[in-house]
Design a protein around this motif. Structure first.
Motif, mmCIF file in Angstrom:
data_model
loop_
_atom_site.group_PDB
_atom_site.id
_atom_site.type_symbol
_atom_site.label_atom_id
_atom_site.label_comp_id
_atom_site.label_asym_id
_atom_site.label_seq_id
_atom_site.Cartn_x
_atom_site.Cartn_y
_atom_site.Cartn_z
ATOM 1 N N ALA A 173 -72.772 -12.029 -133.381
ATOM 2 C CA ALA A 173 -72.033 -10.784 -133.146
ATOM 3 C C ALA A 173 -71.244 -10.837 -131.844
ATOM 4 N N THR A 174 -71.854 -11.383 -130.777
ATOM 5 C CA THR A 174 -71.131 -11.443 -129.499
ATOM 6 C C THR A 174 -70.085 -12.547 -129.512
ATOM 7 N N MET A 175 -70.330 -13.619 -130.251
ATOM 8 C CA MET A 175 -69.372 -14.719 -130.302
ATOM 9 C C MET A 175 -68.061 -14.317 -130.986
ATOM 10 N N ILE A 176 -68.155 -13.460 -132.010
ATOM 11 C CA ILE A 176 -66.936 -13.092 -132.731
ATOM 12 C C ILE A 176 -66.174 -11.960 -132.051
ATOM 13 N N ASP A 177 -66.830 -11.277 -131.126
ATOM 14 C CA ASP A 177 -66.189 -10.136 -130.465
ATOM 15 C C ASP A 177 -64.927 -10.584 -129.729
ATOM 16 N N GLY A 178 -63.803 -10.014 -130.089
ATOM 17 C CA GLY A 178 -62.539 -10.324 -129.424
ATOM 18 C C GLY A 178 -61.810 -11.539 -129.960
#
Length: 533
Positions: A173-178
């Motif tokens: 989830a944090t890796m795909i953010d942005g």
């Protein structure tokens, strides 16, 4: 009906020939032309054809096909930024949810090798498999961090993360953010999926599954299991196993809605079928057993009338269980007999299972099945030999360089069986499970099928053990229903009325439960040893 007419009929039913807005049809066609049949084109085409249709319902909520496709592209970019390149191995150890799906498809878009790991892998197995297969990234659910202690922490990425997730580990989830959600170019190298065999007797072997080169495998599968386009599919079988993965991958062509749950709960499955009007349920036989054991009052008040298909595979399906399930729910059971290496062999529908309980069914479209003797000669109807198969799902071999044996141009399943007069296949068991007791060939499956019909028996597995007098004899490991009592002598007496004298168990061991893996197969190496009689 000609092959062309049959193909047209199947494609029409699964929705590939239904009218779609021209620009959406063009977009789907371009995805297929770019990637060829497989996971990237399946997700991409579904997003082009039905962008606002719900793709996934899981424990985190809902995603449309457009949202799923965009997040797959974001993860693909994030993995590239992390240094992943075509040909790299990315291990995935996760339960059924959106992040597992995203990891699968993103790795294929990279041209990488997906290593689908069993959620019951031990610490030593995980460490050895990651090292043996040279995994550069390990995407795993937070609950599996304990078994990943021997894996370099810098390789770890969390798939499903809880609120107390370690701060030093990235999550999907944090890796795909942005990250940009734009499409990626096709890599120079084609992606590959490595499925690990059950490992019921030792370290699991990595089996390469080649993605289909055309639509023929879809025609065979959907010709025998009548999916319809746009259905809701409750996919309870684990995605790391070939059965769950096959239904997910082939199902993409129908642009369905998948209902995924991280853990199997029989009552939750029934609620999902009712609330989402699911037409398809994908399970392993053990899950069917759990569903038949649900409180009758719960079953009575839950509406599962929408269920047209209960697709099951992964371990042997007893005829008694299939019919009890259909009596309680709907006449919907389709039993798929095959293996990771072979793909499908035969498929039995509700009518087959009603008329011939215990059958594995008949070969589907463009599938050849023969019963061969040890010299590779075909045996006549009714005689038992090794089952061999040829179909349109090629096996890419094991990652250690070995492959299955072949005879007469067909792959050996390693199972023994025979055809009846109606062309239905019956599987006796593994060729290495057969024992010779007092000169008689004995198959544990026959005794298992007999004992499971006893009203006090909940679960059973039968194995061979050494015997000074007969060479080998059968031993039954039995799990009783709650509150039931049964003695070893009573088991023998019951068996004598059901099977030949040489198939009666010499020993019976009562257990609280059988050691089964996530797909329902008994881990025989974990059964208690029985001293030689």
């Amino acid at each position: 009906m000609t092959d062309l007419g049959y193909t047209f009929k199947v494609l029409q039913r699964i929705g590939l020939l239904q009218p779609v807005m021209p620009h959406r049809l063009l977009g789907a066609g371009l995805e297929l032309a770019k990637w060829g049949p497989g996971l990237p084109s399946g997700v991409g085409s579904a997003a082009k054809r039905y962008p606002q249709r719900t793709a996934i319902i899981d424990d985190a909520g809902e995603l449309t096909w457009a949202e799923l496709s965009g997040q797959v592209n974001q993860l693909t970019q994030a993995l590239k930024d992390r240094g992943a390149r075509p040909g790299d191995s990315i291990a995935v150890l996760a339960r059924n949810h959106r992040f597992l799906v995203m990891a699968l498809v993103a790795t294929m878009q990279l041209g990488g090798r997906v290593l689908l790991l069993n959620t019951m892998a031990s610490r030593s197995q995980l460490g050895e498999l990651v090292q043996r297969e040279d995994a550069t990234v390990v995407i795993l659910d937070q609950e599996f961090l304990e078994v990943a202690q021997d894996v370099d922490r810098s390789r770890l990425v969390l798939a499903w993360a809880d609120d107390d997730a370690p701060d030093d580990l990235p999550t999907v989830a944090t890796m795909i953010d942005g990250q940009p959600a734009r499409a990626h170019p096709k890599p120079d190298r084609h992606g590959q999926i490595i499925i690990f065999t059950s490992g019921t007797t030792g370290l699991p072997k990595g089996a390469r599954r080649e993605e289909p080169k055309n639509l023929l495998p879809l025609i065979a599968f959907f010709g025998s299991i009548p999916y319809r386009g746009g259905s809701t599919v409750a996919l309870a079988a684990p995605l790391f196993h070939s059965w769950g993965l096959l239904n997910f991958a082939f199902g993409l062509s129908t642009a369905p809605t998948y209902v995924l749950r991280r853990t199997f709960d029989a009552e939750q499955v029934l609620r999902d079928i009712e609330s989402h009007r699911a037409e398809v349920l994908v399970v392993v036989p053990l899950m069917m057993q759990r569903m038949t054991d649900v409180d009758p009052a719960v079953i009575e008040r839950t509406d599962v009338s929408s269920l047209r298909i209960t697709a099951t595979s992964g371990s042997a399906l007893a005829g008694e269980l299939a019919n009890r399930y259909m009596d309680l729910f709907t006449d919907s059971v389709y039993n798929f007999y095959g293996a990771t290496e072979t793909g499908w062999v035969t498929i039995a529908g509700p009518e087959d299972l009603r008329e011939a309980p215990g059958t594995a069914g008949t070969p589907p479209f463009r599938t050849t099945v023969k019963i061969l003797d040890p010299d590779g000669r075909e045996l006549p109807q009714g005689e038992t030999g090794v089952i061999h198969v040829g179909n349109d799902m090629p096996f890419g071999g094991y990652t250690d360089g070995n492959t299955k044996s072949f005879a007469d141009g067909l792959m050996s399943t390693g199972d023994l069986g025979h055809f009846d007069e109606n062309g239905r296949l019956f599987v006796s068991g593994r060729d290495d499970d057969m024992i010779i007791s007092g000169g008689e060939n004995v198959f544990p499956r026959e005794l298992e099928d007999a004992l499971i019909e006893h009203p006090d028996v909940s679960d059973v597995v039968v194995t061979g053990i050494p015997d000074e007098r007969f060479g080998q004899v059968l031993a039954a490991y039995v799990v009783l229903n709650p509150g039931a009592t049964l003695s070893e002598d009573e088991v023998k007496a019951y068996a004598k009325g059901k099977v030949a004298r040489f198939a009666v168990p010499a020993r019976t061991v009562f257990l609280d439960e059988l050691p089964r893996n996530a797909t329902g197969k008994v881990m025989k190496r974990e059964l208690p040893e029985i001293e030689q009689s």
